[in-house]
Design a protein around this motif. Sequence first.
Motif, PDB file in Angstrom:
ATOM      1  N   ASN A 120       9.314  -2.508   1.678  1.00 40.41           N
ATOM      2  CA  ASN A 120       9.526  -2.652   0.242  1.00 40.41           C
ATOM      3  C   ASN A 120      10.995  -2.563  -0.161  1.00 40.41           C
ATOM      4  O   ASN A 120      11.387  -3.091  -1.204  1.00 40.41           O
ATOM      5  CB  ASN A 120       8.741  -1.579  -0.524  1.00 40.41           C
ATOM      6  CG  ASN A 120       7.253  -1.849  -0.537  1.00 40.41           C
ATOM      7  OD1 ASN A 120       6.808  -2.948  -0.220  1.00 40.41           O
ATOM      8  ND2 ASN A 120       6.474  -0.845  -0.886  1.00 40.41           N
ATOM      9  N   ASN A 121      11.810  -1.890   0.645  1.00 45.48           N
ATOM     10  CA  ASN A 121      13.186  -1.612   0.247  1.00 45.48           C
ATOM     11  C   ASN A 121      14.251  -2.199   1.172  1.00 45.48           C
ATOM     12  O   ASN A 121      15.285  -2.676   0.689  1.00 45.48           O
ATOM     13  CB  ASN A 121      13.395  -0.096   0.149  1.00 45.48           C
ATOM     14  CG  ASN A 121      12.552   0.545  -0.922  1.00 45.48           C
ATOM     15  OD1 ASN A 121      12.843   0.416  -2.101  1.00 45.48           O
ATOM     16  ND2 ASN A 121      11.488   1.238  -0.510  1.00 45.48           N
ATOM     17  N   ILE A 122      14.017  -2.161   2.465  1.00 44.98           N
ATOM     18  CA  ILE A 122      15.004  -2.670   3.426  1.00 44.98           C
ATOM     19  C   ILE A 122      14.305  -3.508   4.504  1.00 44.98           C
ATOM     20  O   ILE A 122      14.338  -3.169   5.692  1.00 44.98           O
ATOM     21  CB  ILE A 122      15.830  -1.526   4.068  1.00 44.98           C
ATOM     22  CG1 ILE A 122      14.919  -0.390   4.581  1.00 44.98           C
ATOM     23  CG2 ILE A 122      16.852  -0.984   3.081  1.00 44.98           C
ATOM     24  CD1 ILE A 122      15.679   0.669   5.381  1.00 44.98           C
ATOM     25  N   PRO A 123      13.675  -4.619   4.103  1.00 46.03           N
ATOM     26  CA  PRO A 123      12.950  -5.431   5.085  1.00 46.03           C
ATOM     27  C   PRO A 123      13.846  -5.997   6.174  1.00 46.03           C
ATOM     28  O   PRO A 123      13.341  -6.386   7.239  1.00 46.03           O
ATOM     29  CB  PRO A 123      12.339  -6.548   4.228  1.00 46.03           C
ATOM     30  CG  PRO A 123      13.152  -6.587   2.979  1.00 46.03           C
ATOM     31  CD  PRO A 123      13.563  -5.164   2.733  1.00 46.03           C
ATOM     32  N   ILE A 124      15.153  -6.034   5.952  1.00 48.54           N
ATOM     33  CA  ILE A 124      16.062  -6.490   7.009  1.00 48.54           C
ATOM     34  C   ILE A 124      15.917  -5.626   8.260  1.00 48.54           C
ATOM     35  O   ILE A 124      16.028  -6.132   9.384  1.00 48.54           O
ATOM     36  CB  ILE A 124      17.529  -6.480   6.508  1.00 48.54           C
ATOM     37  CG1 ILE A 124      18.475  -7.016   7.589  1.00 48.54           C
ATOM     38  CG2 ILE A 124      17.955  -5.096   6.053  1.00 48.54           C
ATOM     39  CD1 ILE A 124      19.922  -7.116   7.127  1.00 48.54           C
ATOM     40  N   LEU A 125      15.644  -4.327   8.092  1.00 50.15           N
ATOM     41  CA  LEU A 125      15.474  -3.454   9.256  1.00 50.15           C
ATOM     42  C   LEU A 125      14.150  -3.743   9.957  1.00 50.15           C
ATOM     43  O   LEU A 125      14.069  -3.672  11.187  1.00 50.15           O
ATOM     44  CB  LEU A 125      15.543  -1.985   8.830  1.00 50.15           C
ATOM     45  CG  LEU A 125      15.540  -0.968   9.974  1.00 50.15           C
ATOM     46  CD1 LEU A 125      16.708  -1.209  10.932  1.00 50.15           C
ATOM     47  CD2 LEU A 125      15.587   0.459   9.431  1.00 50.15           C
ATOM     48  N   ALA A 126      13.124  -4.103   9.193  1.00 46.20           N
ATOM     49  CA  ALA A 126      11.851  -4.500   9.803  1.00 46.20           C
ATOM     50  C   ALA A 126      12.029  -5.768  10.626  1.00 46.20           C
ATOM     51  O   ALA A 126      11.425  -5.924  11.693  1.00 46.20           O
ATOM     52  CB  ALA A 126      10.789  -4.707   8.731  1.00 46.20           C
ATOM     53  N   GLU A 127      12.880  -6.702  10.150  1.00 48.11           N
ATOM     54  CA  GLU A 127      13.150  -7.933  10.903  1.00 48.11           C
ATOM     55  C   GLU A 127      13.797  -7.601  12.249  1.00 48.11           C
ATOM     56  O   GLU A 127      13.449  -8.187  13.281  1.00 48.11           O
ATOM     57  CB  GLU A 127      14.064  -8.848  10.098  1.00 48.11           C
ATOM     58  CG  GLU A 127      13.427  -9.456   8.862  1.00 48.11           C
ATOM     59  CD  GLU A 127      14.411 -10.282   8.051  1.00 48.11           C
ATOM     60  OE1 GLU A 127      15.581 -10.407   8.464  1.00 48.11           O
ATOM     61  OE2 GLU A 127      14.005 -10.811   6.997  1.00 48.11           O
ATOM     62  N   GLY A 128      14.744  -6.671  12.237  1.00 48.42           N
ATOM     63  CA  GLY A 128      15.371  -6.266  13.487  1.00 48.42           C
ATOM     64  C   GLY A 128      14.391  -5.580  14.415  1.00 48.42           C
ATOM     65  O   GLY A 128      14.405  -5.795  15.628  1.00 48.42           O
ATOM     66  N   ALA A 129      13.510  -4.746  13.840  1.00 50.10           N
ATOM     67  CA  ALA A 129      12.553  -3.999  14.654  1.00 50.10           C
ATOM     68  C   ALA A 129      11.560  -4.912  15.355  1.00 50.10           C
ATOM     69  O   ALA A 129      11.262  -4.741  16.539  1.00 50.10           O
ATOM     70  CB  ALA A 129      11.816  -2.984  13.780  1.00 50.10           C
ATOM     71  N   VAL A 130      11.031  -5.899  14.634  1.00 51.73           N
ATOM     72  CA  VAL A 130      10.006  -6.765  15.218  1.00 51.73           C
ATOM     73  C   VAL A 130      10.602  -7.735  16.232  1.00 51.73           C
ATOM     74  O   VAL A 130       9.880  -8.302  17.067  1.00 51.73           O
ATOM     75  CB  VAL A 130       9.246  -7.521  14.107  1.00 51.73           C
ATOM     76  CG1 VAL A 130      10.044  -8.692  13.573  1.00 51.73           C
ATOM     77  CG2 VAL A 130       7.871  -7.979  14.597  1.00 51.73           C
ATOM     78  N   SER A 131      11.927  -7.930  16.213  1.00 48.16           N
ATOM     79  CA  SER A 131      12.570  -8.831  17.170  1.00 48.16           C
ATOM     80  C   SER A 131      12.832  -8.149  18.503  1.00 48.16           C
ATOM     81  O   SER A 131      13.247  -8.790  19.468  1.00 48.16           O
ATOM     82  CB  SER A 131      13.900  -9.345  16.594  1.00 48.16           C
ATOM     83  OG  SER A 131      14.898  -8.343  16.644  1.00 48.16           O
ATOM     84  N   MET A 132      12.597  -6.848  18.573  1.00 47.00           N
ATOM     85  CA  MET A 132      12.967  -6.055  19.743  1.00 47.00           C
ATOM     86  C   MET A 132      11.840  -6.028  20.768  1.00 47.00           C
ATOM     87  O   MET A 132      10.755  -5.522  20.509  1.00 47.00           O
ATOM     88  CB  MET A 132      13.306  -4.628  19.285  1.00 47.00           C
ATOM     89  CG  MET A 132      14.050  -3.824  20.317  1.00 47.00           C
ATOM     90  SD  MET A 132      12.937  -2.849  21.320  1.00 47.00           S
ATOM     91  CE  MET A 132      14.089  -1.751  22.100  1.00 47.00           C
ATOM     92  N   GLY A 133      12.073  -6.612  21.954  1.00 49.20           N
ATOM     93  CA  GLY A 133      11.123  -6.536  23.054  1.00 49.20           C
ATOM     94  C   GLY A 133       9.757  -7.102  22.723  1.00 49.20           C
ATOM     95  O   GLY A 133       9.599  -7.957  21.860  1.00 49.20           O
ATOM     96  N   GLY A 134       8.747  -6.610  23.449  1.00 47.30           N
ATOM     97  CA  GLY A 134       7.362  -6.982  23.205  1.00 47.30           C
ATOM     98  C   GLY A 134       6.616  -5.810  22.598  1.00 47.30           C
ATOM     99  O   GLY A 134       7.188  -4.737  22.378  1.00 47.30           O
ATOM    100  N   PRO A 135       5.319  -5.970  22.307  1.00 50.48           N
ATOM    101  CA  PRO A 135       4.556  -4.900  21.651  1.00 50.48           C
ATOM    102  C   PRO A 135       4.592  -3.573  22.407  1.00 50.48           C
ATOM    103  O   PRO A 135       4.696  -2.510  21.786  1.00 50.48           O
ATOM    104  CB  PRO A 135       3.138  -5.470  21.593  1.00 50.48           C
ATOM    105  CG  PRO A 135       3.314  -6.951  21.645  1.00 50.48           C
ATOM    106  CD  PRO A 135       4.515  -7.191  22.503  1.00 50.48           C
ATOM    107  N   GLN A 136       4.511  -3.633  23.730  1.00 50.76           N
ATOM    108  CA  GLN A 136       4.498  -2.378  24.492  1.00 50.76           C
ATOM    109  C   GLN A 136       5.810  -1.615  24.335  1.00 50.76           C
ATOM    110  O   GLN A 136       5.829  -0.391  24.173  1.00 50.76           O
ATOM    111  CB  GLN A 136       4.234  -2.659  25.982  1.00 50.76           C
ATOM    112  CG  GLN A 136       2.904  -3.326  26.265  1.00 50.76           C
ATOM    113  CD  GLN A 136       3.004  -4.845  26.299  1.00 50.76           C
ATOM    114  OE1 GLN A 136       3.891  -5.435  25.673  1.00 50.76           O
ATOM    115  NE2 GLN A 136       2.095  -5.478  27.026  1.00 50.76           N
TER     116      GLN A 136
END
Length: 286
Positions: free
Chosen positions: A88-104
């Motif tokens: 809701n506030n800093i989705p740019i950090l969510a973009e960085g997080a989901v780009s990191m590695g695979g689900p495991q």
Amino acid sequence: MFDIKNIYEPKNIKELLDLMDTCSNPTIIAGGTDVLIKLRHGSLKEAELISIRSIEEFNEIKLLDDETISIGALASFSKIFRNEIINNNIPILAEGAVSMGGPQIRNMATIGGNICNGAVSADSVPSLFALNAHLKLINSNGERIVPITDFYLGPGKVKLEKNEVLTNILINKEDYLNKKGCYIKFSNRKAMDISMLGVAVVCEFDHNKFEDLRIALGVAAPTPIRCYETENFAKGKVLTPEMLNQIGELAVSASKPRDSWRGSKEFRQHLIANLTKRAIDKLYRN
């Protein structure tokens, strides 16, 4: 065979700080995705591992009374990209997080480990640079809060003092309110690859003028960087195609990329200019 002398699991911060002072070779382990690689490569000798996974406050993501966003160092990348406060506030950090590695990896890797490992390719760090994040660090002598932009000394080197632990990442209200953010990662493969270049842009527009602009780059210098001269040049100016090209060129001038097996210096410079322009254009149109 891993060279591990002892493994400890403190239940609270006091126990953690006591262990940091009494162990001869303390090494914090959270998700373990970086520490285990170092152990496998033999770069940690007679390691005394201190797991912080049982310290619950290190795992919290919350809004403080002054609307500062506090992210516990133990928060995993999966937790970050699913968290309502972040999205809701800093989705740019969510973009960085989901780009990191695979689900495991995302389920285990922590934002604190990603920061303290000091890797120039860390996927969370450009976004945190662009958000003017601060780091809360503690040891038995007390605590200090430092800008993340002052934390990096060189590849794999950070400014942690003796027996110091990162507890929280703090993002002040004025650094995210009314701002838009975009993180673009470029890698050789789409899945589970280390970044060849990361570009994070945070903008605030007044109609078609730059009210605020922040540009951070990963894998563009020996440490993550902010493009301060580029930002100052753009503020107050009207966004035009010509201005966008100038911003891209200035971002390249602020960088110091090198040749590596992932990509040449010239290719990284090309990426810096074009991904910076792409991120700003995306934010303006959205």
